[in-house]
Design a protein around this motif. Structure first.
Motif, short mmCIF file in Angstrom:
data_model
loop_
_atom_site.label_atom_id
_atom_site.label_comp_id
_atom_site.label_asym_id
_atom_site.label_seq_id
_atom_site.Cartn_x
_atom_site.Cartn_y
_atom_site.Cartn_z
N CYS A 30 32.04 88.09 25.06
CA CYS A 30 32.96 87.83 23.96
C CYS A 30 32.37 86.74 23.08
CB CYS A 30 34.32 87.43 24.51
SG CYS A 30 35.12 88.80 25.41
N VAL A 31 32.56 86.86 21.78
CA VAL A 31 31.96 85.95 20.82
C VAL A 31 33.04 85.45 19.88
CG1 VAL A 31 30.25 85.68 18.98
CG2 VAL A 31 29.78 87.24 20.90
N PHE A 32 33.21 84.12 19.83
CA PHE A 32 34.14 83.56 18.86
C PHE A 32 33.42 83.40 17.53
CE2 PHE A 32 35.42 79.55 16.74
CZ PHE A 32 36.55 80.06 16.13
N SER A 33 33.97 84.04 16.49
CA SER A 33 33.42 83.94 15.15
C SER A 33 34.57 84.00 14.15
CB SER A 33 32.43 85.08 14.87
OG SER A 33 32.07 85.13 13.51
N LEU A 34 34.76 82.93 13.40
CA LEU A 34 35.86 82.88 12.44
C LEU A 34 35.80 84.00 11.42
CD1 LEU A 34 36.39 79.11 11.51
CD2 LEU A 34 38.09 80.65 12.46
N ILE A 35 34.57 84.46 11.10
CA ILE A 35 34.43 85.50 10.07
C ILE A 35 34.20 86.87 10.68
CG2 ILE A 35 33.64 83.90 8.31
CD1 ILE A 35 30.79 84.78 8.86
N GLY A 36 34.45 87.01 11.98
CA GLY A 36 34.35 88.32 12.61
C GLY A 36 32.93 88.76 12.89
N TRP A 55 15.51 92.44 29.40
CA TRP A 55 15.43 91.78 30.71
C TRP A 55 16.12 92.61 31.80
CZ3 TRP A 55 18.11 86.88 28.33
CH2 TRP A 55 17.28 86.34 27.33
N GLY A 56 16.64 93.77 31.40
CA GLY A 56 17.31 94.65 32.36
C GLY A 56 18.78 94.39 32.51
N GLU A 57 19.40 93.70 31.54
CA GLU A 57 20.83 93.38 31.61
C GLU A 57 21.53 93.92 30.36
OE1 GLU A 57 23.87 92.75 33.32
OE2 GLU A 57 22.56 91.29 34.30
N PRO A 58 22.10 95.13 30.40
CA PRO A 58 22.80 95.67 29.23
C PRO A 58 24.08 94.89 28.95
CG PRO A 58 23.10 97.11 31.13
CD PRO A 58 22.12 96.06 31.55
N LEU A 59 24.31 94.60 27.68
CA LEU A 59 25.49 93.84 27.28
C LEU A 59 26.20 94.54 26.13
CD1 LEU A 59 23.83 90.29 27.02
CD2 LEU A 59 25.17 91.14 28.95
N THR A 60 27.51 94.38 26.09
CA THR A 60 28.28 94.79 24.92
C THR A 60 28.95 93.54 24.35
OG1 THR A 60 30.24 95.29 26.26
CG2 THR A 60 28.72 97.10 25.82
N LEU A 61 29.06 93.49 23.03
CA LEU A 61 29.64 92.33 22.36
C LEU A 61 31.05 92.65 21.88
CD1 LEU A 61 26.62 91.10 20.19
CD2 LEU A 61 27.23 90.43 22.53
N ARG A 62 31.92 91.68 22.01
CA ARG A 62 33.31 91.82 21.55
C ARG A 62 33.67 90.57 20.77
NH1 ARG A 62 38.33 91.52 25.70
NH2 ARG A 62 40.06 91.75 24.22
N VAL A 63 34.06 90.72 19.52
CA VAL A 63 34.29 89.58 18.66
C VAL A 63 35.75 89.14 18.68
CG1 VAL A 63 34.76 90.88 16.55
CG2 VAL A 63 33.71 88.60 16.39
N PHE A 64 35.96 87.82 18.57
CA PHE A 64 37.29 87.22 18.46
C PHE A 64 37.28 86.27 17.27
CE2 PHE A 64 37.37 88.54 22.83
CZ PHE A 64 38.71 88.70 23.18
N THR A 65 38.30 86.31 16.45
CA THR A 65 38.43 85.33 15.37
C THR A 65 39.36 84.19 15.77
OG1 THR A 65 40.20 86.66 14.37
CG2 THR A 65 37.95 87.02 13.56
N ASP A 66 39.99 84.30 16.94
CA ASP A 66 40.86 83.25 17.48
C ASP A 66 40.25 82.76 18.77
OD1 ASP A 66 42.91 81.79 18.85
OD2 ASP A 66 44.43 82.78 17.62
N GLU A 67 39.75 81.52 18.76
CA GLU A 67 39.04 81.01 19.93
C GLU A 67 39.97 80.81 21.13
OE1 GLU A 67 35.54 77.74 20.76
OE2 GLU A 67 37.29 77.07 19.62
N ARG A 68 41.21 80.46 20.87
CA ARG A 68 42.16 80.27 21.97
C ARG A 68 42.39 81.58 22.74
NH1 ARG A 68 46.08 76.30 22.00
NH2 ARG A 68 45.87 76.10 19.73
N VAL A 69 42.56 82.67 22.01
CA VAL A 69 42.76 83.98 22.63
C VAL A 69 41.50 84.39 23.40
CG1 VAL A 69 43.17 86.43 22.19
CG2 VAL A 69 44.45 84.70 20.91
N ALA A 70 40.33 84.13 22.81
CA ALA A 70 39.07 84.47 23.47
C ALA A 70 38.95 83.73 24.80
CB ALA A 70 37.89 84.12 22.56
#
Length: 333
Positions: A30-36, A55-70
């Motif tokens: 999860c990534v906190f970003s005010l601008i999405g 490196w052999g570690e697949p990741l998916t990213l999920r954005v949050f514009t509200d850090e508290r919720v993240a």
């Protein structure tokens, strides 16, 4: 005929499962970003995702514009990791979450030395706290005082005025009370609007927030941005220990240490955009430094900042500037 058809269906199912396996096993960051899902931070995290796949570690990213919720989703286990502000990270890993200490580091050179130091495998155990581990640190930029009236031109004159402080940061609340400023409890989603609308007289914010949050409206033509770092703010990637290997954690820290200059280009460009950006008068500079040092020591004794990190930060300050008076006072931090 039915047997042949059944075997074909089974083969197709196996193929589909094989294709889906990497996606199913991918960890969620999860990534906190005010601008999405846009801008420099998101691009950096996309590049990190590609590097992690190598490196052999697949990741998916999920954005949050509200850090508290993240942060709440991270605590609940919906995120395997969270890129957040260092202030928010303090609740997960107090050691690295204390890097953003008031007056803890005075320039970007010292922050770079510290981040490179923390990527050393010898300090790996210090990066862990309970279920969490810090796997990367990026500079967010120095926090500068934004003031809506140039007449508030000294520490003493700030007393009695209103300052926005984050309600999740005990350090800001205690510091405000310590220097006699009236704290206005806020969060990252509304502190700028309170300043821009005159609800508060003072905020501390990095240059990267100046244009996106239109802080120039709050400063106006009568205000000033004090060109003196009150803290070195960071972004920190905190991961759940049980979902990543120690080798991945170490590689991740080295990766982010290598991204320092890339992040600094964004910060320097943002600082160039600030209007009415002036250092304090020479006669007030020492008083500002004293205020920050007194506040930091008060907060250390109050249990807000991690003492282990405070000791490392003093070593870095004295490595960069050995002539500092504190370097010979025998105090641990």
């Amino acid at each position: 005929m039915k047997t042949i058809k059944s075997k074909r269906i089974q083969s197709l199912l196996v193929m589909l499962l094989c294709m889906l396996a990497p996606a199913l096993s991918a960890r969620t960051l999860c990534v906190f970003s005010l601008i999405g899902a846009q801008g420099d931070l998101w691009e950096q995290m996309e590049d990190y995702r590609i590097a992690a796949a190598g490196w052999g570690e697949p990741l998916t990213l999920r954005v949050f514009t509200d850090e508290r919720v993240a942060a709440e989703d991270f605590k609940a286990g919906f995120c395997d990791g969270l890129m957040m502000t260092g202030i928010r990270a303090r609740q997960f890993v107090p050691f690295t979450g204390s890097i953003d200490a008031i007056g803890g580091l005075h320039n970007y050179d010292s922050l770079q030395v510290l981040i490179e130091l923390l990527a050393n495998p010898k300090l790996a155990t210090s990066m862990r706290h309970g279920a969490y581990e810090t796997a990367g640190i990026l500079p967010l930029g120095a926090a500068y005082l934004h003031i809506n009236d140039r007449a508030i031109n000294s520490v003493e004159k700030m007393a009695g005025h209103t300052m926005a402080v984050f309600d999740n940061d005990r350090a800001q609340i205690l510091m405000a009370k310590h220097i006699g400023v009236r704290p206005e409890l806020s969060d990252i989603s509304n502190f700028s609007s309170k300043f821009n609308n005159g609800v508060v007289d003072v905020i501390a914010a990095p240059a990267v927030a100046y244009m996106p949050l239109e802080l120039y409206r709050g400063v106006g033509v009568q205000g000033i941005v004090v060109k003196l770092s009150t803290a070195q703010l960071t972004l920190q990637l905190v991961l759940r220990q049980d979902r990543f290997s120690p080798e991945f954690m170490a590689q991740s820290r080295r990766y982010f240490a290598g991204q320092f200059e890339r992040a600094m280009k964004v910060i320097r460009n943002a600082e160039d955009d600030i209007l009415f950006f002036y250092p304090p008068p020479d006669k007030d500079r020492q008083r500002y430094a004293q205020m920050m040092d007194e506040s930091r020591l008060f907060l250390i004794e109050s249990g807000v900042y991690d003492k282990g990190m405070m000791a490392w930060m003093k070593k870095v300050r004295c490595k960069i500037t050995p002539s500092r008076a504190e370097c010979g006072n025998g105090r641990e931090w």
